[in-house]
Design a protein around this motif. Sequence first.
Motif, PDB file in Angstrom:
ATOM      1  N   VAL A   1       0.920  -1.254   0.108  1.00  0.00           N
ATOM      2  CA  VAL A   1      -0.046  -0.107   0.035  1.00  0.00           C
ATOM      3  C   VAL A   1       0.856   1.136  -0.017  1.00  0.00           C
ATOM      4  O   VAL A   1       0.668   2.197  -0.549  1.00  0.00           O
ATOM      5  CB  VAL A   1      -1.056   0.014   1.348  1.00  0.00           C
ATOM      6  CG1 VAL A   1      -0.302   0.052   2.384  1.00  0.00           C
ATOM      7  CG2 VAL A   1      -2.191   0.986   1.177  1.00  0.00           C
ATOM      8  N   GLN A   2       2.062   1.223   0.645  1.00  0.00           N
ATOM      9  CA  GLN A   2       2.912   2.209   0.590  1.00  0.00           C
ATOM     10  C   GLN A   2       4.323   1.797   0.868  1.00  0.00           C
ATOM     11  O   GLN A   2       4.442   0.789   1.628  1.00  0.00           O
ATOM     12  CB  GLN A   2       2.630   3.326   1.647  1.00  0.00           C
ATOM     13  CG  GLN A   2       2.489   3.092   2.764  1.00  0.00           C
ATOM     14  CD  GLN A   2       2.120   4.143   3.889  1.00  0.00           C
ATOM     15  OE1 GLN A   2       0.988   4.434   3.820  1.00  0.00           O
ATOM     16  NE2 GLN A   2       3.050   4.881   4.529  1.00  0.00           N
TER      17      GLN A   2
ATOM     18  N   THR B   1     -10.855  12.310  -0.388  1.00  0.00           N
ATOM     19  CA  THR B   1      -9.425  12.429   0.322  1.00  0.00           C
ATOM     20  C   THR B   1      -9.104  13.886   0.410  1.00  0.00           C
ATOM     21  O   THR B   1      -9.670  14.638  -0.250  1.00  0.00           O
ATOM     22  CB  THR B   1      -8.599  11.560  -0.219  1.00  0.00           C
ATOM     23  OG1 THR B   1      -7.224  11.410   0.419  1.00  0.00           O
ATOM     24  CG2 THR B   1      -8.029  12.167  -1.705  1.00  0.00           C
TER      25      THR B   1
ATOM     26  N   CYS C   1       6.097   2.858  -5.688  1.00  0.00           N
ATOM     27  CA  CYS C   1       4.629   3.517  -5.123  1.00  0.00           C
ATOM     28  C   CYS C   1       3.870   2.175  -4.991  1.00  0.00           C
ATOM     29  O   CYS C   1       3.712   1.454  -5.514  1.00  0.00           O
ATOM     30  CB  CYS C   1       4.372   4.505  -6.145  1.00  0.00           C
ATOM     31  SG  CYS C   1       5.375   5.783  -6.650  1.00  0.00           S
TER      32      CYS C   1
ATOM     33  N   ASP D   1      -4.374   5.204  -5.564  1.00  0.00           N
ATOM     34  CA  ASP D   1      -5.699   5.746  -5.437  1.00  0.00           C
ATOM     35  C   ASP D   1      -5.903   7.158  -5.269  1.00  0.00           C
ATOM     36  O   ASP D   1      -6.511   7.847  -5.858  1.00  0.00           O
ATOM     37  CB  ASP D   1      -6.377   4.992  -4.179  1.00  0.00           C
ATOM     38  CG  ASP D   1      -7.499   5.264  -3.888  1.00  0.00           C
ATOM     39  OD1 ASP D   1      -8.544   4.932  -4.722  1.00  0.00           O
ATOM     40  OD2 ASP D   1      -8.016   5.949  -2.603  1.00  0.00           O
ATOM     41  N   THR D   2      -5.156   7.734  -4.723  1.00  0.00           N
ATOM     42  CA  THR D   2      -4.875   9.174  -4.553  1.00  0.00           C
ATOM     43  C   THR D   2      -4.831   9.957  -5.910  1.00  0.00           C
ATOM     44  O   THR D   2      -5.359  10.947  -6.141  1.00  0.00           O
ATOM     45  CB  THR D   2      -4.112   9.983  -3.404  1.00  0.00           C
ATOM     46  OG1 THR D   2      -2.835   9.571  -3.678  1.00  0.00           O
ATOM     47  CG2 THR D   2      -4.541   9.267  -2.145  1.00  0.00           C
TER      48      THR D   2
ATOM     49  N   GLY E   1      -1.739   2.926  -2.129  1.00  0.00           N
ATOM     50  CA  GLY E   1      -2.014   3.900  -1.614  1.00  0.00           C
ATOM     51  C   GLY E   1      -2.121   5.347  -2.566  1.00  0.00           C
ATOM     52  O   GLY E   1      -3.081   5.993  -2.803  1.00  0.00           O
ATOM     53  N   ALA E   2      -0.979   5.598  -2.993  1.00  0.00           N
ATOM     54  CA  ALA E   2      -0.772   6.790  -3.795  1.00  0.00           C
ATOM     55  C   ALA E   2      -1.258   6.250  -5.412  1.00  0.00           C
ATOM     56  O   ALA E   2      -1.987   7.333  -5.820  1.00  0.00           O
ATOM     57  CB  ALA E   2       0.909   6.825  -4.348  1.00  0.00           C
TER      58      ALA E   2
ATOM     59  N   GLU F   1       4.943   9.597  -2.331  1.00  0.00           N
ATOM     60  CA  GLU F   1       4.931   8.687  -3.612  1.00  0.00           C
ATOM     61  C   GLU F   1       3.930   9.242  -4.703  1.00  0.00           C
ATOM     62  O   GLU F   1       4.129   9.356  -5.750  1.00  0.00           O
ATOM     63  CB  GLU F   1       4.515   7.331  -3.201  1.00  0.00           C
ATOM     64  CG  GLU F   1       5.493   6.432  -2.358  1.00  0.00           C
ATOM     65  CD  GLU F   1       4.809   5.450  -1.698  1.00  0.00           C
ATOM     66  OE1 GLU F   1       3.983   4.658  -2.172  1.00  0.00           O
ATOM     67  OE2 GLU F   1       5.393   5.000  -0.682  1.00  0.00           O
ATOM     68  N   HIS F   2       2.927   9.892  -4.151  1.00  0.00           N
ATOM     69  CA  HIS F   2       1.906  10.713  -4.979  1.00  0.00           C
ATOM     70  C   HIS F   2       2.724  11.629  -5.667  1.00  0.00           C
ATOM     71  O   HIS F   2       2.543  11.971  -7.077  1.00  0.00           O
ATOM     72  CB  HIS F   2       0.667  11.283  -4.101  1.00  0.00           C
ATOM     73  CG  HIS F   2      -0.223  12.126  -4.893  1.00  0.00           C
ATOM     74  ND1 HIS F   2      -1.459  11.620  -4.965  1.00  0.00           N
ATOM     75  CD2 HIS F   2      -0.120  13.263  -5.325  1.00  0.00           C
ATOM     76  CE1 HIS F   2      -1.954  12.335  -5.696  1.00  0.00           C
ATOM     77  NE2 HIS F   2      -1.297  13.454  -5.940  1.00  0.00           N
TER      78      HIS F   2
ATOM     79  N   SER G   1       5.751   7.293   2.158  1.00  0.00           N
ATOM     80  CA  SER G   1       4.511   7.769   2.635  1.00  0.00           C
ATOM     81  C   SER G   1       3.639   7.878   1.394  1.00  0.00           C
ATOM     82  O   SER G   1       4.255   8.222   0.312  1.00  0.00           O
ATOM     83  CB  SER G   1       4.401   9.096   3.325  1.00  0.00           C
ATOM     84  OG  SER G   1       4.639  10.226   2.360  1.00  0.00           O
ATOM     85  N   ILE G   2       2.307   7.888   1.558  1.00  0.00           N
ATOM     86  CA  ILE G   2       1.401   8.125   0.306  1.00  0.00           C
ATOM     87  C   ILE G   2       1.502   9.262  -0.293  1.00  0.00           C
ATOM     88  O   ILE G   2       1.781   9.370  -1.553  1.00  0.00           O
ATOM     89  CB  ILE G   2       0.032   7.741   0.643  1.00  0.00           C
ATOM     90  CG1 ILE G   2      -0.277   6.348   1.180  1.00  0.00           C
ATOM     91  CG2 ILE G   2      -1.012   8.322  -0.536  1.00  0.00           C
ATOM     92  CD1 ILE G   2      -1.789   6.143   1.729  1.00  0.00           C
TER      93      ILE G   2
END
Length: 369
Positions: free
Chosen positions: A32-33, A320, A229, A235-236, A232-233, A40-41, A36-37
């Motif tokens: 998922v990461q 989010t 990544c 998804d955002t 989580g990233a 990575e985003h 941090s999300i």
Amino acid sequence: MSTVELLKTPLYDWHKAHGGRLVEFGGWAMPVQYSSIAEEHQAVRRHVGLFDISHMGRLRFDGPDALAWLQRVTTNDAARLAPGRIQYSLVCDDEGGILDDVLVYHLTEGDAYGLVCNASNRLRVVEQFEQHRGSFDATMADSTLDTAMIAIQGPAALPTLQEVFEGPRLSDQAYYSHTPGQVLGTGASVSRTGYTGEDGFELIVHRDVAEAVWLELLERGLNRGIRPCGLGARDTLRFEAAMPLYGHELSESVNPFAAGLAPFVKLDKGDFVGRDALARLKGDPGSARIGLKLPGRRIARQGCGVLQGDTLIGTVTSGTFAPTLQQSLAMAIVTPEAPPIGTALAVEIRGNREPAEVVQLPFYHRPRS
């Protein structure tokens, strides 16, 4: 986390050894990461990010009736696909509810086709095709467990991948197209697609070379700010680009017109599963997908009620605090139709009504060079 019953991608050991926080997703153990999300985003928005997406289902159709079989089960018109092109499509049930959203590939060899579906829906998609096989002279093969799928996304994705790809020049490759070639001396299929709102590519290789390809891409992208990544990233990033996610914006209880996906339903192509229901729903889908902006940093999560005055008109499907836009945002399905842009609504968050404003989708547009 017990992963005894979970499927593992060819990169599972690498994720585990390099700090990937593993979670269950669609029956798979997935990172998922890593750091941090948010980090990575931003790496994807500003530089380049690398994603293991081997959990996605990969099917192949061969035979004289491969196209007719795809036409029967999917909503878009695959007959419009020239070899090397890709289209977004949907698999619906008889009532017009969405069973999955998919990518259909017209492969470059003969009249073969490929299809990529969501991990959690792979077996259901296979079952849907089998149910509607009829007398079609075609075969369907599931290569999900024999291959790996890696996404490289962001402004520096093209030069990073080009350094290791042997084949046509990637800068000439059109969006939603794919080409065969080689990476590290082994066969690879590269498509200019992604789920982040950025330019980028998705490549399919045999599972035995997946880690070597992954490591080579990380090495080539080192001076370009590359990061591995997680989901989580992913998804955002897809959320900011307002790309729907199955189980959130898409489900059997949502039809394509309500989800804002009318362009991917071709009622004039001939008969297909759900066509009669969709023809009725086109003029009256019963609900609509909208974007919402909230003041402050409170997040409207999936399931939060959306109100207009004292009337409950819908439900948040995804929400989010958007890392790129630094804004609390949400998507929602509301009935019976989308309120105009700028309409003041409210979202119920943990028993409190928070103000929200209807805004245009997508939230984020990639800067054009």
